[in-house]
Write a protein that holds these residues in place. Structure first.
Motif, PDB file in Angstrom:
ATOM      1  N   TRP A 127       0.911  -1.129   0.065  1.00  0.00           N
ATOM      2  CA  TRP A 127       0.072  -0.070  -0.070  1.00  0.00           C
ATOM      3  C   TRP A 127       0.684   1.306  -0.001  1.00  0.00           C
ATOM      4  CZ3 TRP A 127      -4.397  -2.145  -1.364  1.00  0.00           C
ATOM      5  CH2 TRP A 127      -5.359  -1.192  -1.674  1.00  0.00           C
ATOM      6  N   ASN A 128       0.471   2.273  -1.115  1.00  0.00           N
ATOM      7  CA  ASN A 128       1.302   3.234  -1.162  1.00  0.00           C
ATOM      8  C   ASN A 128       0.370   4.353  -1.205  1.00  0.00           C
ATOM      9  OD1 ASN A 128       2.839   4.662  -4.224  1.00  0.00           O
ATOM     10  ND2 ASN A 128       3.367   5.164  -2.000  1.00  0.00           N
ATOM     11  N   PRO A 129      -0.110   5.008   0.030  1.00  0.00           N
ATOM     12  CA  PRO A 129      -1.101   6.041   0.053  1.00  0.00           C
ATOM     13  C   PRO A 129      -0.819   7.414  -0.958  1.00  0.00           C
ATOM     14  CG  PRO A 129      -0.215   5.747   2.077  1.00  0.00           C
ATOM     15  CD  PRO A 129       0.156   4.676   1.147  1.00  0.00           C
ATOM     16  N   VAL A 170       4.132  -2.631   3.616  1.00  0.00           N
ATOM     17  CA  VAL A 170       4.759  -3.871   2.551  1.00  0.00           C
ATOM     18  C   VAL A 170       4.337  -5.163   3.740  1.00  0.00           C
ATOM     19  CG1 VAL A 170       6.650  -3.182   1.455  1.00  0.00           C
ATOM     20  CG2 VAL A 170       7.116  -3.841   3.739  1.00  0.00           C
ATOM     21  N   ASP A 171       4.020  -6.210   3.057  1.00  0.00           N
ATOM     22  CA  ASP A 171       3.555  -7.544   3.873  1.00  0.00           C
ATOM     23  C   ASP A 171       4.854  -7.777   4.301  1.00  0.00           C
ATOM     24  OD1 ASP A 171       2.769  -9.602   4.859  1.00  0.00           O
ATOM     25  OD2 ASP A 171       1.309 -10.073   3.253  1.00  0.00           O
ATOM     26  N   ARG A 199       5.998 -11.278   3.956  1.00  0.00           N
ATOM     27  CA  ARG A 199       6.516 -12.057   2.913  1.00  0.00           C
ATOM     28  C   ARG A 199       7.798 -11.110   2.372  1.00  0.00           C
ATOM     29  NH1 ARG A 199       2.622 -14.819   1.133  1.00  0.00           N
ATOM     30  NH2 ARG A 199       3.486 -15.062  -1.019  1.00  0.00           N
ATOM     31  N   HIS A 200       8.818 -11.703   2.040  1.00  0.00           N
ATOM     32  CA  HIS A 200      10.057 -10.830   1.715  1.00  0.00           C
ATOM     33  C   HIS A 200       9.885 -10.857   0.394  1.00  0.00           C
ATOM     34  CE1 HIS A 200      11.405 -10.524   5.845  1.00  0.00           C
ATOM     35  NE2 HIS A 200      11.296 -12.031   5.934  1.00  0.00           N
ATOM     36  N   GLY A 201       9.049 -10.018  -0.281  1.00  0.00           N
ATOM     37  CA  GLY A 201       8.813  -9.860  -2.006  1.00  0.00           C
ATOM     38  C   GLY A 201       9.683  -8.810  -2.177  1.00  0.00           C
ATOM     39  N   ARG A 202       9.272  -8.403  -3.580  1.00  0.00           N
ATOM     40  CA  ARG A 202       9.763  -7.172  -4.107  1.00  0.00           C
ATOM     41  C   ARG A 202       9.142  -5.997  -4.095  1.00  0.00           C
ATOM     42  NH1 ARG A 202       7.728  -7.681  -9.457  1.00  0.00           N
ATOM     43  NH2 ARG A 202       9.371  -6.234 -10.219  1.00  0.00           N
ATOM     44  N   ALA A 203       8.127  -5.798  -3.282  1.00  0.00           N
ATOM     45  CA  ALA A 203       7.298  -4.512  -3.281  1.00  0.00           C
ATOM     46  C   ALA A 203       8.413  -3.378  -3.175  1.00  0.00           C
ATOM     47  CB  ALA A 203       6.209  -4.698  -2.422  1.00  0.00           C
ATOM     48  N   GLU A 204       9.248  -3.397  -2.001  1.00  0.00           N
ATOM     49  CA  GLU A 204      10.081  -2.296  -1.693  1.00  0.00           C
ATOM     50  C   GLU A 204      10.866  -1.874  -2.923  1.00  0.00           C
ATOM     51  OE1 GLU A 204      13.372  -0.634   1.396  1.00  0.00           O
ATOM     52  OE2 GLU A 204      11.991  -2.191   2.090  1.00  0.00           O
ATOM     53  N   LEU A 214       1.696  -2.987   6.378  1.00  0.00           N
ATOM     54  CA  LEU A 214       0.641  -2.709   5.624  1.00  0.00           C
ATOM     55  C   LEU A 214      -0.466  -1.946   6.652  1.00  0.00           C
ATOM     56  CD1 LEU A 214      -0.195  -6.186   3.803  1.00  0.00           C
ATOM     57  CD2 LEU A 214       0.707  -4.055   2.963  1.00  0.00           C
ATOM     58  N   ALA A 215      -0.753  -2.317   7.764  1.00  0.00           N
ATOM     59  CA  ALA A 215      -2.116  -1.558   8.417  1.00  0.00           C
ATOM     60  C   ALA A 215      -1.401  -0.139   8.577  1.00  0.00           C
ATOM     61  CB  ALA A 215      -2.157  -2.252   9.784  1.00  0.00           C
TER      62      ALA A 215
END
Length: 441
Positions: A151-153, A175-176, A179-184, A206-207
């Motif tokens: 989420w990127n408000p 970011v979640d 989960r060490h994903g690639r969002a950042e 996220l919250a």
């Protein structure tokens, strides 16, 4: 480095984000179900008024960086990064946000995701939405765990949206953490130019990111309602709220911005967002925490009623009176009339038997669509013709420049009520006018 981006929703938020991402050098596809809106945008026309956006839109269409489509299949095939920018209006008959458009994007897009993807939410949503959407997207997507929802408000101010997208005062990314994903890393690529400028980049869970937006809007709404509550006391005491605001505004802990007393806030964000925030806090069992926002909302709505009372006082009776209303948009540099205090006041006055003539530099078409029974004028002078009272309800620069001598020969009575405290009382009174401001003696 260029990224292939799809932006879902081409309303105020989505169209601005799509054009500005192309301006940063990315290849962008704007996606919407509204064919008429897409046709306008593809032709380089912005379907709403936002200073500077038309130029950015046309420049990037001409460069071939920005295209529009109604095809989710095309978007899923084209992009690696997806932005979700659809509306979250207030539900009919309750305070909560309606998530139908946000959910529809995930339900339609996720089954088409066959390669790893990051979906960045930009819409203002109830806390907990991002986590829920992430789970749902992974259930539906052929690529499964390869989908990450972050989420990127947005923190856009209408009238300054291009500036706020290309040079924001901060970037927030939720970011979640599980989960060490690639969002950042994807966000850092997309916003590389902004980060090079030294713009603060806050990475949260996220919250927290969802609550940042809700809290910012709640604070701004509270600040406006605070000064409007003080303005009620000023009226009762014979004090001047504008001088008071200047005096307390010098305190760096308080600040002068958003301390303008008047007919209150409106628009498509603050009213519905503070109500949705209250509703969500209640669902979470933290309902006591935000009960003060109910009073913030009450104060805000009371200002509109006060403006109608001042108009009635000025005319003796509104029945058969001629009332000029200058301003219909909820703020200057916008054609947005959603929950506009100005238009609401005009409507209430008409219901009490007055002939109401409205003029706004940009919001005439939107106003007509919402309030077709009001009379609309081609300019300010025409609106003021034969008026028993002139109401200034949106602080457009052209209304600030009006001189008493411009209206002297046009109006029936020299009475002006300044709903935004944006005119000089001395100047108007000195010219023989009866001037009333909100919270001013």
């Amino acid at each position: 480095m260029s990224t292939r981006i799809a932006v879902f929703g081409t309303g105020y938020l989505g169209a601005t984000h799509a054009a500005c991402m192309a301006e940063l050098g990315h290849e962008v596809l704007g996606v919407d179900v509204d064919a008429a809106k897409l046709e306008k945008l593809a032709a380089g026309e912005v379907p709403f008024y936002e200073p500077g956006l038309g130029e950015v839109l046309r420049r990037n269409i001409d460069r071939g960086r920005l295209k529009f489509t109604s095809s989710y299949e095309e978007a899923a095939e084209f992009a690696d990064v997806f932005f979700l920018g659809v509306g979250t209006p207030q539900k009919k008959g309750e305070f909560a946000a309606d998530m139908v458009y946000v959910d529809a994007v995930i339900e339609t897009l996720a089954p088409l995701l066959t390669k790893p993807a990051v979906i960045f939410g930009k819409s203002t949503v109830p806390v907990g939405t991002a986590e829920r959407l992430g789970k749902r997207a992974r259930e539906l997507a052929p690529v499964g765990d390869g989908v990450e929802v972050a989420w990127n408000p947005e923190f856009l101010r209408e009238g300054f949206a291009v500036q706020d997208t290309l040079h924001p005062d901060r970037l927030v990314l939720g970011v979640d953490r599980g989960r060490h994903g690639r969002a950042e890393s994807a966000a850092r690529e997309v916003y590389a130019d902004l980060l090079d400028e030294g713009i603060p980049f806050l990475v949260t869970d996220l919250a927290t990111s969802e609550l940042v937006k809700a809290s910012a809007n709640a604070f701004l709404a509270t600040k406006i309602s605070f000064i409007n509550a003080i303005s009620e006391v000023c009226e009762a005491a014979g004090a001047d709220v504008t001088v008071l605001a200047d005096a307390i505004g010098y305190d760096v802990r308080i600040g002068r911005r958003f301390l303008n007393a008047g007919i209150g806030f409106g628009g498509g964000c603050l009213p519905k967002d503070i109500r949705a925030f209250m509703a969500r806090a209640g669902e979470l069992g933290a309902d006591q925490a935000l009960t003060f926002l109910r009073e913030v909302d009450n104060i805000n709505m009371r200002r509109r009623t006060r403006m109608v009372e001042l108009a009635r006082e000025a005319c003796g009776s509104l029945l058969g009176a001629r009332v000029a209303v200058l301003g219909a948009a909820f703020k200057p540099d916008s054609d947005d009339v959603r929950d506009s205090p100005a238009l609401n006041v005009a409507g209430q006055i008409q219901l009490q038997g007055a002939a109401v003539n409205v003029y706004d530099p940009k919001a005439m078409d939107n106003s007509r669509a919402l309030f077709p029974t009001l009379t609309y004028s081609a300019n300010a002078l025409e609106a003021c013709e034969g008026a028993d009272v002139v109401l200034v309800l949106t602080e457009w620069p052209e209304f600030l420049k009006l001189q008493p001598s411009d209206l002297d020969a046009v109006v029936r009575k020299k009475v002006i009520v300044d709903g935004r405290n944006c005119l000089s009382p001395d100047e108007w009174r000195g010219a023989g006018w009866n001037y009333r401001g909100l919270g001013r003696p």
